[in-house]
Design an enzyme around this catalytic site. Sequence first.
Site: not given
Length: 599
Positions: A163, A296, A440-442
Site C-alpha cells: 500500500m 493495524r 507505522y499504520e498510524g
Amino acid sequence: MAQVYEAPLRDMRFVLHELFEGEDFGDLPHFGEFTPDLTDAILDEAARLTRDVLLPLNASGDAEGCTIENGVVRTPAGFRDAYAQFRDGGWAALSSPPEWGGQGLPETVNKLVEEMICAANLSFSLYPGLTHGATTAILGHASEDLKRAYLPKMVSGEWGGTMCLTEAHCGTDLGLLRTRAEPRGDGSFAVTGSKIFISSGDHDLTENIIHLVLARLPDAPRGVKGISLFLVPKLLPNDDGTCGPRNGVAVAGIEHKMGLKASATCQLAFEESIGWLVGEPNKGLAAMFTMMNAERVSVGIQGLGVGEIAYQSAVAYARERLQSRALSGTARPDLPADPIIVHPDVRRMLMTMRAYTEGSRALGQWVSRALDAEAHGADPETRQRASDFVAMMTPVVKALFTDLASETANLGVQIYGGHGFIREHGVEQFVRDARITQLYEGTNGVQALDLVGRKLGAHMGRYLRPFFHAVSAQLADAAKTSARDLAAWRSSLEQSFGMLQLSTGTIAQKALKDAEEAGAAATDYLRLVGLVGMGHCFLKAARIARHRLGEGTDEADFYTAKLATAGFFFDRILPQATAAFLSIKSGKRSLMALPADAF
C-alpha cells in the site's frame, strides 16, 4: 547465546480452545470443518516452519539487510528459499477466501500463526503481511475483472502487494498528497508521483508486486475527499496472466532504518504508470482503510511476536547467567554463583514480560473471534455486535500491544545487562525492530485519538457496549466465587472497570466543550481500556485454571502457572489503571500550560 524462540503452543491452544469457549460471539458454523485436531496440527506445522526456517534467518537478515542491484531490491541470503517454502506450503493463503485459492482459515487460528511468524522473523513477516492486506482491499472494493486478474496469484503468494500512501511532505495528513492519476481514455489511468516508506515496495521474493496507490484525479476536490485508490502493478500482466513489461515503477532508494533491516522499505517513483481505479472516484481513503484497519490488528500481533521472542530469550539467559547469590541464601551450591533468575528484580522483569505477552495473546484472541463473527456471524445482530467490538478494539490492539512490545524488548536487554547492548546475543535487535510498530499504520498517538475522537461517541456509545457488557457480565458471575485469590482479583478488576466507566463519562462530557480535553486524555484512556481488557481475560483464565485444577487435571503445572501470572498481573500491572485514571482526571491544564515558544 543466540536468539531463543519456540512457539508457545500450549498457551495458544488455551486461548484458542478454552478461554472463550461458547462465549462472546458464539460458535460459527462457517468454520465447522476446522476441528481442534486440525487447527492444532496447523499450529504444530507453523511452529516447525518458524523455528527451523524463519528463526535462523532473523539475525543474519538483520546483519546483511537489503540491497539494490540494477534497480532491483535483493533480500538477504536465505530469504528467497524461505519464502519459496512458505509459499509452496500454502502459508500465504491461510485465511483468504477459498473462491480465490485461499484456505478460509478462521482469524482465531490465522492470528496465532501470524504471531509465530512475527516472533521468529519480523522482517520476513512484512512481505506476506502486506500482500494479505492488499488482497483485503481488493476483495472489498475492486471490480470483478480486477479481482479475477490479480487475486489468485496474490492469494497464492506468487505475486506480492503493497500500500502506497505516504509522501515526503505528508504522512498522517493524507489530504496533502500530490500523486496524480490522469485518465487514459480506455478505463485505465496514468499514475505519476513519489511515495516513501513503502514496506515490501520492491524485492526478489515474488515475480510481480501489485501496488495500491493513493492519488488524485484531475478534477478531484481538495483534501481527503479528493483521494482515489489505484491498482498499479510493477509488471503489466499479459493476457495469459504471465508477467509482461515494466510499468514505470522505479525504486528511488531503500530507507536506511533503525530496525527491520531485512524488510525492504522503499522510495518509489511512479512515472505514468498504468493503473486501474479501485472503488469509486474520490473514495479511495475509505477503500484503503479497509486494508489499514486489517493491518493495524496485524501490527499489534507483530508487537506480541517480538515481545514473545524477547521474553523467551531473556528466560533462557536468566537461567544460565551466573551472578551473585540469592538473597534468601545459596540456591545452587554446586555452582560458583546462582543463576540470575533467582533475584527478585530479574523476576520482576521476567514476570512483567510474561504478563504482557500472555495478556496480549488473550486479548488478541478475543478480537480475532470478533473478526470471524463480523464476517460469518450466525445473524445480523451478532455480526453488528462483533463489528462494533472490532471498531473499538482495533486501535487498542495496535497501540497497546506495540507499546508493551517495546517495553518488553527493553526489559530483555536489561536482563542481559551489558551483553544485551552488544549485537552478539541478538536481543538489541528486538528493541530496534519493535520500535517501528509504534509508528507505522498510524502512530500510537493517532490510534488513541481515533479511539476517543471517533469511536467513543459514535452511535451514542454503541461501539463500547460489547466490551462493557462482557466485563460487567463476568464481574457479576465471578461474584459467586469463594476462592480468596479469585475474589481479590475480581475486586481489583471491578475497581479498574469503575475507573474506566468514570473516565468514559468524563471525556465524553469534556469533549463536547473542548476537543483538546479529549486529546489530552487519549493515550491514557487507551491504556486504561487495554488494561481492563487484559484484566477481563486474566480473570477468565484464572477461573478456568482454578476449575481445571479442581478437576484433577494432568496439566497441573500449566494451570498453576496461569494462576501465578494472573496474580502478578493483578498485583503489579493492573494498578497502572489508577495512574491512567488520575492522569485523565487531571485534564489538559498542565499539559497545555507552557506556550509553544517556551519549549
